[in-house]
Design an enzyme around this catalytic site. Structure first.
Site, PDB file in Angstrom:
ATOM      1  N   ARG A  93     -12.347 -37.984  -8.253  1.00 30.92           N
ATOM      2  CA  ARG A  93     -11.934 -37.339  -9.673  1.00 30.92           C
ATOM      3  C   ARG A  93     -10.548 -37.911  -9.899  1.00 30.92           C
ATOM      4  NH1 ARG A  93     -10.442 -31.280  -9.196  1.00 30.92           N
ATOM      5  NH2 ARG A  93     -10.058 -31.174  -6.808  1.00 30.92           N
ATOM      6  N   LYS A 113      -5.151 -37.679 -11.338  1.00 27.55           N
ATOM      7  CA  LYS A 113      -5.995 -36.563 -10.947  1.00 27.55           C
ATOM      8  C   LYS A 113      -6.643 -35.995 -12.047  1.00 27.55           C
ATOM      9  CE  LYS A 113      -6.499 -32.985  -7.160  1.00 27.55           C
ATOM     10  NZ  LYS A 113      -5.741 -32.538  -5.866  1.00 27.55           N
ATOM     11  N   ASP A 125     -17.863 -33.562 -11.695  1.00 25.49           N
ATOM     12  CA  ASP A 125     -17.747 -34.076 -13.028  1.00 25.49           C
ATOM     13  C   ASP A 125     -16.441 -34.926 -13.350  1.00 25.49           C
ATOM     14  OD1 ASP A 125     -15.691 -32.220 -13.051  1.00 25.49           O
ATOM     15  OD2 ASP A 125     -16.386 -30.905 -14.365  1.00 25.49           O
ATOM     16  N   GLY A 126     -15.701 -35.397 -12.174  1.00 22.69           N
ATOM     17  CA  GLY A 126     -14.690 -36.089 -12.106  1.00 22.69           C
ATOM     18  C   GLY A 126     -13.272 -35.463 -12.776  1.00 22.69           C
ATOM     19  N   ARG A 176       0.250 -37.434  -9.811  1.00 17.78           N
ATOM     20  CA  ARG A 176       0.691 -37.517  -8.702  1.00 17.78           C
ATOM     21  C   ARG A 176       1.576 -38.471  -8.162  1.00 17.78           C
ATOM     22  NH1 ARG A 176      -3.689 -35.306  -4.269  1.00 17.78           N
ATOM     23  NH2 ARG A 176      -4.418 -37.483  -4.588  1.00 17.78           N
ATOM     24  N   ASP A 252      -9.588 -35.645   5.414  1.00 16.62           N
ATOM     25  CA  ASP A 252      -9.442 -36.476   4.122  1.00 16.62           C
ATOM     26  C   ASP A 252      -8.322 -35.919   3.368  1.00 16.62           C
ATOM     27  OD1 ASP A 252     -11.581 -34.129   3.805  1.00 16.62           O
ATOM     28  OD2 ASP A 252     -11.223 -34.612   1.796  1.00 16.62           O
ATOM     29  N   ASP A 262      -3.108 -32.912  -1.373  1.00 15.33           N
ATOM     30  CA  ASP A 262      -4.421 -32.459  -1.730  1.00 15.33           C
ATOM     31  C   ASP A 262      -4.169 -30.737  -1.655  1.00 15.33           C
ATOM     32  OD1 ASP A 262      -5.606 -34.698  -2.587  1.00 15.33           O
ATOM     33  OD2 ASP A 262      -7.353 -34.391  -1.365  1.00 15.33           O
TER      34      ASP A 262
HETATM   35  P1  AMP Z   1     -10.947 -31.649  -2.351  1.00  8.90           P
HETATM   36  O1  AMP Z   1     -11.632 -30.277  -1.648  1.00  8.90           O
HETATM   37  O2  AMP Z   1     -10.412 -31.653  -3.660  1.00  8.90           O
HETATM   38  O3  AMP Z   1     -10.094 -32.386  -1.438  1.00  8.90           O
HETATM   39  O4  AMP Z   1     -12.099 -32.643  -2.658  1.00  8.90           O
HETATM   40  C1  AMP Z   1     -13.030 -33.125  -1.798  1.00  8.90           C
HETATM   41  C2  AMP Z   1     -14.070 -34.289  -2.177  1.00  8.90           C
HETATM   42  O5  AMP Z   1     -14.722 -33.850  -3.390  1.00  8.90           O
HETATM   43  C3  AMP Z   1     -13.093 -35.507  -2.589  1.00  8.90           C
HETATM   44  O6  AMP Z   1     -13.659 -36.731  -2.447  1.00  8.90           O
HETATM   45  C4  AMP Z   1     -12.958 -35.169  -4.194  1.00  8.90           C
HETATM   46  O7  AMP Z   1     -12.451 -36.592  -4.903  1.00  8.90           O
HETATM   47  C5  AMP Z   1     -14.192 -34.788  -4.504  1.00  8.90           C
HETATM   48  N1  AMP Z   1     -14.204 -33.784  -5.860  1.00  8.90           N
HETATM   49  C6  AMP Z   1     -13.616 -32.575  -5.875  1.00  8.90           C
HETATM   50  N2  AMP Z   1     -13.717 -32.111  -7.020  1.00  8.90           N
HETATM   51  C7  AMP Z   1     -14.234 -32.978  -7.910  1.00  8.90           C
HETATM   52  C8  AMP Z   1     -14.996 -33.244  -9.238  1.00  8.90           C
HETATM   53  N3  AMP Z   1     -14.729 -32.095 -10.063  1.00  8.90           N
HETATM   54  N4  AMP Z   1     -15.493 -34.348  -9.422  1.00  8.90           N
HETATM   55  C9  AMP Z   1     -15.898 -35.310  -8.575  1.00  8.90           C
HETATM   56  N5  AMP Z   1     -15.362 -35.174  -7.275  1.00  8.90           N
HETATM   57  C10 AMP Z   1     -14.720 -34.130  -7.068  1.00  8.90           C
HETATM   58 MG    MG Z   2      -9.402 -33.906  -1.079  1.00 12.60          MG
END
Ligand code: AMP
Ligand code: MG
Length: 487
Positions: A93, A113, A125-126, A176, A252, A262
């Protein structure tokens, strides 16, 4: 000072090609409007702060417009989440819009973001919601002001676009900034997929662009790994010294640059609690406050595994062994400063540990304790702080040792002590309840509280007139806020 049109792009990551990222256009959000911008972050791009108020600013960072030289890309990476390897991650996203360089020659990644779905969105949903975008913005800028390395935030753009989390919310985007968005998980992705050539290309890219001084070393990749270990040890020492809990230290979410990266359900400690878990989906407490230290090492060993094609296992092991002693040295140094000490004695570590245990037992406010300790001469300060402790005898014993320790330091005048301590002990931190108040107002269209909080936190060590309410312990409702992971 530059106008928005004058940014100069040099998209070095995009040039690595399709093996590393996919071209995706941002998906605009409806009725984009400026929620908040950081003039300090704008200065990194030489941008005139006035441009934040122009409609085109919200259009650019709300996904409606794009510079001709931007090359929006979703990056692919993988990583270990809560200890298990997930081969399928990536920018789900967020988009790397491009790399901009400023007059000083520094490159900054522009990462949007909440920019919509990408090939890595999986079921998501991105989008990003207003609440989490404001939290990321405030935290990035507040950490930076505290002297803790972090990605930065240029602005938050709000919208009318509905998104569904536990309830309906509004989409937002946060822009960001970081010198690089490369994570430990990037190396893991190319290592585990056995894409040898691309892995090599990534390693060369990172070495050349982000660790150029290591190229001169006899073993450049080993020198680079050592630098990553050192930076992370220092970063985590700062988190621990200032009570910052990241909450989701998956590989990650770990930057190769050793910056805070993040933001999710992070929190600053209110009461000192070594076992504090800020992420309420973290049932085992893997990422609890005190576990951040060993997890830092765990994450570095996951990175080390992904570097085995370039560095011998023996050398990797030996370098990993530097992490803990480096961490301890940085941490102790910071805690000595927080206590107002300028010299080192063998028992200082114990002095710190005993204080933290007393604070833990009595639920003493971590930030205010140190601030008040510097307010007065040591003897008077500890006499005033005594009432915060349940175990008075225990605190008195600690206080006697502390006073004796301060006396052994000798000469420095009280004014100097106060200045020195206030320069390292913030009065204002991003308490969860303060962020929550600002978010609640912003969700009903009033952004003034976000602005005020951002302003106060940009000078955390300076007492600011009329801002007393930002330097208080949380009210009862604000003590144990559950911050949703869904952001
Ligand atoms: P995070 O916990 O924010 O580090 O996200 C972990 C993974 O999930 C990453 O690859 C993000 O890009 C993906 N991600 C988190 N929220 C969304 C969202 N609303 N739509 C699509 N991908 C997401
Ligand atoms: Mg992340």
């Amino acid at each position: 000072m530059k106008a928005l049109d004058d940014l100069t792009f040099d998209n070095r990551f995009a040039r690595l090609g399709d093996g590393f990222s996919t071209h995706v256009l941002p998906e605009p959000i409806d009725a984009p409007r400026l929620v908040v911008a950081s003039s300090a972050a704008m200065a990194l791009l030489d941008l005139d702060p006035a441009v934040a108020q122009t409609p085109v600013f919200a259009e650019l960072f709300g996904g409606h417009k794009l510079w001709a030289e931007a090359e929006p890309r979703a990056m692919v990476y993988s990583g270990h989440q809560f200890g298990s390897y997930n081969p399928q991650l990536g920018d789900g996203r967020g988009l790397l819009l491009g790399e901009v360089y400023n007059a000083a020659g520094e490159h900054w990644d522009l990462h949007l973001k909440g920019a919509g779905q990408t090939p890595y969105s999986r079921m998501g949903d991105g989008r990003a919601v207003l609440r989490s975008s404001i939290r990321e913005f405030l935290a990035s800028e507040a950490l930076h002001a505290l002297g803790i390395p972090s990605s930065r935030a240029l602005c938050v753009i709000g919208s009318d676009t509905p998104v569904w989390r536990e309830k309906q919310e509004r989409a937002a985007m946060v822009l960001r900034l970081a010198p690089s968005h490369i994570r430990f998980g990037h190396f893991e992705y190319f290592y585990y997929t056995q894409k040898t050539e691309l892995h090599q290309q990534l390693a060369e890219h990172v070495l050349k662009l982000h660790f150029p001084e290591c190229q001169e070393q006899p073993e450049p990749y080993l020198a680079m790994f050592r630098e990553i270990v050192e930076r992370n040890a220092e970063l985590i020492a700062k988190w621990q010294a200032y009570g910052f809990c990241h909450g989701v230290m998956n590989t990650d979410n770990m930057s190769i640059l050793g910056i805070t990266f993040d933001f999710g359900p992070f929190a600053f400690l209110d009461d000192f609690d070594a076992h504090f878990i800020c992420n309420h989906s973290d049932h085992e407490g893997r990422y609890s406050f005190s576990n951040q230290v060993p997890i830092g090492q765990w994450n570095l060993s996951a990175l080390a595994q992904a570097l085995t094609p370039y560095i011998s296992v023996e050398a990797l092991r030996e370098t990993l062994g530097l992490y803990l002693p480096l961490y301890q040295a940085h941490y102790l140094d910071l805690m000595r400063r927080r206590l107002g000490l300028t010299t080192a004695e063998d028992d200082d570590q114990k002095l710190v540990e005993r204080l933290l245990q007393l604070m833990q037992n009595s639920g003493v406010d971590y930030t205010l304790f140190f601030r008040r300790l510097g307010d007065e001469p040591a003897a008077l300060a500890v006499a005033r702080l005594r009432d915060d402790f349940v175990d008075r005898a225990g605190f008195d014993a600690w206080a006697d040792e502390y006073k004796a320790r301060v006396e052994r330091e000798g000469s420095a005048s009280e004014t100097q002590r106060r200045e020195r301590m206030h320069a390292v002990n913030p009065l204002y931190i991003l308490r969860n309840y303060l962020a929550q108040n600002a978010i609640t107002a912003a969700e009903s269209g009033d952004y003034s509280e976000v602005h005020r909080l951002h302003e106060v936190l940009s000078k955390p060590f300076e007492e600011q007139a009329g801002m007393e309410q930002y330097a208080q312990r949380p009210p009862d409702w604000g003590k144990h806020l559950e911050i949703s992971c869904s952001s």
